[in-house]
Motif scaffolding. Structure first.
Motif, mmCIF file in Angstrom:
data_model
loop_
_atom_site.group_PDB
_atom_site.id
_atom_site.type_symbol
_atom_site.label_atom_id
_atom_site.label_comp_id
_atom_site.label_asym_id
_atom_site.label_seq_id
_atom_site.Cartn_x
_atom_site.Cartn_y
_atom_site.Cartn_z
ATOM 1 N N THR A 16 20.344 -10.527 16.866
ATOM 2 C CA THR A 16 18.987 -10.138 17.263
ATOM 3 C C THR A 16 18.614 -8.783 16.671
ATOM 4 N N THR A 20 15.655 -8.161 13.890
ATOM 5 C CA THR A 20 14.582 -7.204 14.163
ATOM 6 C C THR A 20 14.516 -6.138 13.081
ATOM 7 N N LEU A 23 12.905 -7.518 9.994
ATOM 8 C CA LEU A 23 11.454 -7.633 10.122
ATOM 9 C C LEU A 23 10.784 -6.275 9.921
ATOM 10 N N VAL A 24 11.395 -5.230 10.436
ATOM 11 C CA VAL A 24 10.824 -3.895 10.298
ATOM 12 C C VAL A 24 10.842 -3.457 8.850
#
Length: 125
Positions: A16, A20, A23-24
């Motif tokens: 996870t 994340t 994506l950032v």
């Protein structure tokens, strides 16, 4: 069996976090913030800004907040460097004391020119 469950949860958490982070990093760039134009640059704005600044200065001078600010400034000076603060206070007190004694002994203000002469502007240029 319990350890197997803990390791599975840790692995899910790591996946996870990695997703994340991707994506950032790889995601679309954030939109730029649009700043409001400076109202002081508008026609007649300089006059309004000058009046507001003068009014704020007048309010500050009349409110007594300057004594509070001075007190806080002195407290911060003392807290950050107590010996330097004390040295500065002793130095200014000693300087004032010698200026007062000199004035009493000579009858002249230390800021007055020596021998009663005044500096004349424009001579020797």
């Amino acid at each position: 069996m319990q350890a197997d469950f803990v390791w599975r949860r840790i692995a899910q958490g790591l996946v996870t976090v990695m997703f994340t982070a991707s994506l950032v990093v790889a995601g679309p760039p954030a939109s730029k913030a649009h700043a409001f134009p400076n109202p002081c640059n508008a026609p007649g704005g300089k006059w309004v800004c000058k009046k507001a600044k003068d009014g704020a200065k007048w309010l500050y001078d009349k409110s007594g907040a300057d004594s509070v600010v001075d007190g806080v400034t002195e407290a911060v000076d003392f807290a950050s460097d107590p010996l330097g603060y004390l040295e500065e206070k002793l130095r200014s007190g000693t300087k004032g004391m010698f200026a007062a004694f000199g004035e009493e002994l000579t009858g002249k203000n230390p800021a007055d020119p020596k021998n009663g002469k005044t500096a004349e502007k424009g001579k020797g240029d």
